[in-house]
Design a protein around this motif. Structure first.
Motif, PDB file in Angstrom:
ATOM      1  N   LEU A  59     -21.886  46.405  -2.296  1.00 53.45           N
ATOM      2  CA  LEU A  59     -20.622  46.145  -1.623  1.00 53.45           C
ATOM      3  C   LEU A  59     -20.771  46.356  -0.126  1.00 53.45           C
ATOM      4  CD1 LEU A  59     -18.389  48.139  -4.104  1.00 53.45           C
ATOM      5  CD2 LEU A  59     -18.511  45.662  -3.938  1.00 53.45           C
ATOM      6  N   ASP A  60     -20.124  45.538   0.644  1.00 50.95           N
ATOM      7  CA  ASP A  60     -20.003  45.789   2.059  1.00 50.95           C
ATOM      8  C   ASP A  60     -18.578  45.467   2.467  1.00 50.95           C
ATOM      9  OD1 ASP A  60     -19.843  43.047   2.242  1.00 50.95           O
ATOM     10  OD2 ASP A  60     -21.818  42.778   3.126  1.00 50.95           O
ATOM     11  N   SER A  61     -18.243  45.708   3.741  1.00 48.52           N
ATOM     12  CA  SER A  61     -16.846  45.578   4.160  1.00 48.52           C
ATOM     13  C   SER A  61     -16.331  44.162   3.986  1.00 48.52           C
ATOM     14  CB  SER A  61     -16.713  46.015   5.625  1.00 48.52           C
ATOM     15  OG  SER A  61     -17.549  45.224   6.462  1.00 48.52           O
ATOM     16  N   ALA A  62     -17.183  43.167   4.284  1.00 41.48           N
ATOM     17  CA  ALA A  62     -16.735  41.779   4.166  1.00 41.48           C
ATOM     18  C   ALA A  62     -16.472  41.409   2.714  1.00 41.48           C
ATOM     19  CB  ALA A  62     -17.784  40.843   4.758  1.00 41.48           C
ATOM     20  N   TRP A 190     -28.112  28.473  -9.803  1.00 44.08           N
ATOM     21  CA  TRP A 190     -26.718  28.145  -9.480  1.00 44.08           C
ATOM     22  C   TRP A 190     -26.020  29.366  -8.901  1.00 44.08           C
ATOM     23  CZ3 TRP A 190     -21.829  29.838 -10.430  1.00 44.08           C
ATOM     24  CH2 TRP A 190     -20.783  28.971 -10.108  1.00 44.08           C
ATOM     25  N   VAL A 191     -26.229  30.504  -9.551  1.00 48.45           N
ATOM     26  CA  VAL A 191     -25.636  31.753  -9.067  1.00 48.45           C
ATOM     27  C   VAL A 191     -26.148  32.070  -7.669  1.00 48.45           C
ATOM     28  CG1 VAL A 191     -25.668  34.261  -9.408  1.00 48.45           C
ATOM     29  CG2 VAL A 191     -25.146  32.746 -11.333  1.00 48.45           C
ATOM     30  N   ALA A 192     -27.440  31.858  -7.450  1.00 47.90           N
ATOM     31  CA  ALA A 192     -28.017  32.130  -6.131  1.00 47.90           C
ATOM     32  C   ALA A 192     -27.341  31.280  -5.052  1.00 47.90           C
ATOM     33  CB  ALA A 192     -29.520  31.851  -6.157  1.00 47.90           C
ATOM     34  N   ARG A 193     -27.247  29.984  -5.305  1.00 50.82           N
ATOM     35  CA  ARG A 193     -26.635  29.093  -4.316  1.00 50.82           C
ATOM     36  C   ARG A 193     -25.175  29.442  -4.080  1.00 50.82           C
ATOM     37  NH1 ARG A 193     -29.422  24.222  -3.296  1.00 50.82           N
ATOM     38  NH2 ARG A 193     -31.399  24.064  -4.433  1.00 50.82           N
ATOM     39  N   VAL A 198     -20.941  31.521  -0.529  1.00 45.97           N
ATOM     40  CA  VAL A 198     -19.740  32.310  -0.291  1.00 45.97           C
ATOM     41  C   VAL A 198     -20.040  33.481   0.639  1.00 45.97           C
ATOM     42  CG1 VAL A 198     -17.947  33.718  -1.387  1.00 45.97           C
ATOM     43  CG2 VAL A 198     -18.744  31.645  -2.513  1.00 45.97           C
ATOM     44  N   GLY A 199     -21.224  34.084   0.481  1.00 48.25           N
ATOM     45  CA  GLY A 199     -21.590  35.191   1.358  1.00 48.25           C
ATOM     46  C   GLY A 199     -21.624  34.784   2.813  1.00 48.25           C
ATOM     47  N   GLY A 203     -19.157  36.243   5.517  1.00 50.25           N
ATOM     48  CA  GLY A 203     -19.942  37.175   6.309  1.00 50.25           C
ATOM     49  C   GLY A 203     -20.415  38.392   5.537  1.00 50.25           C
ATOM     50  N   SER A 204     -20.684  38.230   4.231  1.00 46.21           N
ATOM     51  CA  SER A 204     -21.125  39.351   3.408  1.00 46.21           C
ATOM     52  C   SER A 204     -22.637  39.300   3.216  1.00 46.21           C
ATOM     53  CB  SER A 204     -20.423  39.331   2.038  1.00 46.21           C
ATOM     54  OG  SER A 204     -21.009  40.275   1.167  1.00 46.21           O
ATOM     55  N   ALA A 205     -23.351  40.221   3.869  1.00 42.35           N
ATOM     56  CA  ALA A 205     -24.794  40.293   3.701  1.00 42.35           C
ATOM     57  C   ALA A 205     -25.160  40.728   2.290  1.00 42.35           C
ATOM     58  CB  ALA A 205     -25.393  41.259   4.714  1.00 42.35           C
ATOM     59  N   ALA A 206     -24.319  41.601   1.690  1.00 42.62           N
ATOM     60  CA  ALA A 206     -24.594  42.082   0.335  1.00 42.62           C
ATOM     61  C   ALA A 206     -24.560  40.939  -0.673  1.00 42.62           C
ATOM     62  CB  ALA A 206     -23.583  43.161  -0.060  1.00 42.62           C
ATOM     63  N   LEU A 207     -23.585  40.052  -0.543  1.00 44.83           N
ATOM     64  CA  LEU A 207     -23.470  38.938  -1.476  1.00 44.83           C
ATOM     65  C   LEU A 207     -24.619  37.952  -1.284  1.00 44.83           C
ATOM     66  CD1 LEU A 207     -21.687  37.940  -3.755  1.00 44.83           C
ATOM     67  CD2 LEU A 207     -20.349  36.644  -2.089  1.00 44.83           C
ATOM     68  N   MET A 208     -25.019  37.723  -0.030  1.00 43.43           N
ATOM     69  CA  MET A 208     -26.154  36.829   0.223  1.00 43.43           C
ATOM     70  C   MET A 208     -27.449  37.424  -0.349  1.00 43.43           C
ATOM     71  SD  MET A 208     -25.593  35.158   3.999  1.00 43.43           S
ATOM     72  CE  MET A 208     -25.238  36.674   4.875  1.00 43.43           C
ATOM     73  N   ALA A 209     -27.616  38.744  -0.190  1.00 44.14           N
ATOM     74  CA  ALA A 209     -28.809  39.390  -0.727  1.00 44.14           C
ATOM     75  C   ALA A 209     -28.829  39.299  -2.247  1.00 44.14           C
ATOM     76  CB  ALA A 209     -28.857  40.849  -0.282  1.00 44.14           C
TER      77      ALA A 209
END
Length: 365
Positions: A59-62, A190-193, A198-199, A203-209
């Motif tokens: 989790l991150d703030s974004a 699909w989940v990765a893309r 959305v990340g 602006g969510s680095a956690a979701l992109m990671a």
């Protein structure tokens, strides 16, 4: 003298700092690994490096301040669950232990969201007179549940692969196993893309990671193709050997997850954060020395307790102002820090007794 300010502004999830706070946005910018075409070496290394299951990294703030981000998390995990279910059907029909290992892997990834989600909901509750620090520690309990889930999946996959290695049996429905492997890869991709898209949008680095991690997991599914290929060529041991390889990957993931959870339960923090905090405090005007400094995680947020030495002739108001400046510096310098208790000690005079001497016997007890 102590100075304590709760820098936890309300937002969409009821705790932590939301968009109104500038502190976390100013310094909390975790960067995912380079997965561009020019970062081939990093990608190959990532295949053999299990990703973190530490709850603070989820989790991150974004992400937590965005309904779209949380929806992306749950939708993608539902897709992983459906992918694992489709693979499980083929496992029953084919008896492939390599596919079973991949199915267990995907299932474990999906199920870890359940305790994390429960912990996140609990963490949004306000502090009470009994739980004066709030409910953020529920994330540590979620971490333990995640470790137990991964351990159970690793033990089951290992037992099945060893049993098949000792008692080889021909794989049934080989084409279906190959298709299931591709389904596993497609589901993870699909989940990765989706997570990465959305990340980036929120602006969510956690979701992109997490999206990059899902992409890595897809290669585990492709490994099942080796099992199907070996079985098609009549090599019965290919299936349990690939199954053991996937089990080894789950075990590595378990090792890292257990290590992170143990550190969190024991209130461990990265020593670099302590160095960063001390450096920031020494730059505060009026701070002569930095005394005892403690950092601890409460959920995915940090709290600090620190003693600073100030001029002994300073007034109460002046010492308080220095303490506020010190806390402000910490909030800017330390990622995920939400509150700090700053105690101002007067600089000792020659021959003056230590004012803390009266507390020494309490510390010894």
């Amino acid at each position: 003298m102590g100075d304590r300010h709760e820098h936890e502004h309300p937002h969409g999830h009821g705790h932590g700092r939301g968009p109104a706070s500038e502190h976390e946005h100013a310094h909390d910018h975790p960067h995912p690994h380079d997965h561009s075409p020019t970062g081939l070496r990093h990608r190959l290394a990532h295949l053999f490096t299990p990703h973190s299951h530490e709850t603070a990294d989820k989790l991150d703030s974004a992400l937590e301040s965005s309904v779209r981000g949380m929806r992306a998390l749950w939708v993608s995990l539902a897709v992983l669950g459906l992918t694992a279910l489709a693979q499980a059907v083929v496992v029953v029909a084919s008896g492939s232990v390599a596919l079973l290992g991949d199915t267990v892997h995907n299932t474990a990834d999906a199920l870890t969201a359940v305790p994390l989600g429960i912990a996140f909901v609990l963490g949004r509750r306000a502090a009470t007179r009994r739980f004066t620090y709030g409910y953020g520690r529920a994330e540590d309990l979620a971490g333990i549940a995640i470790v137990l889930t991964i351990a159970a999946s690793a033990a089951f996959a290992a037992w099945t692969a060893v049993d098949r290695l000792l008692d080889p049996r021909p794989m049934q429905q080989i084409p279906a196993v190959a298709v299931a492997a591709l389904v596993g890869f497609a589901g993870n991709e699909w989940v990765a893309r989706y997570r990465i898209r959305v990340g980036r949008a929120i602006g969510s680095a956690a979701l992109m990671a997490d999206g990059l991690h899902a992409r890595t997991d897809g290669f585990t599914s492709l490994a099942v193709l080796l099992s199907a290929g070996g079985a098609a060529l009549g090599w019965q041991l290919a299936d349990p050997i690939v199954g053991l390889a996937i089990t080894a990957a789950i075990t590595l993931m378990l090792r890292d997850a257990a290590r992170e959870v143990f550190r969190r339960v024991m209130d461990a923090v990265d020593p670099a954060l302590v160095d960063r905090a001390e450096e920031a405090l020494r730059e505060v005007e009026g701070v002569r020395e930095v005394g005892e400094l403690r950092l601890r995680w409460i959920g995915h947020r940090l709290r600090a307790e620190v003693a600073v030495v100030v001029d002994g002739e300073a007034t109460v108001r002046q010492a308080h102002a220095i303490a506020v400046d010190a806390e402000h510096a910490l909030l800017h310098a330390v990622p995920r820090l939400t509150a700090a208790l700053v105690h101002a000690d007067p600089a000792p005079e020659p021959g003056e007794a230590d004012p803390h001497h009266a507390l020494a016997h309490h510390a010894a007890a």
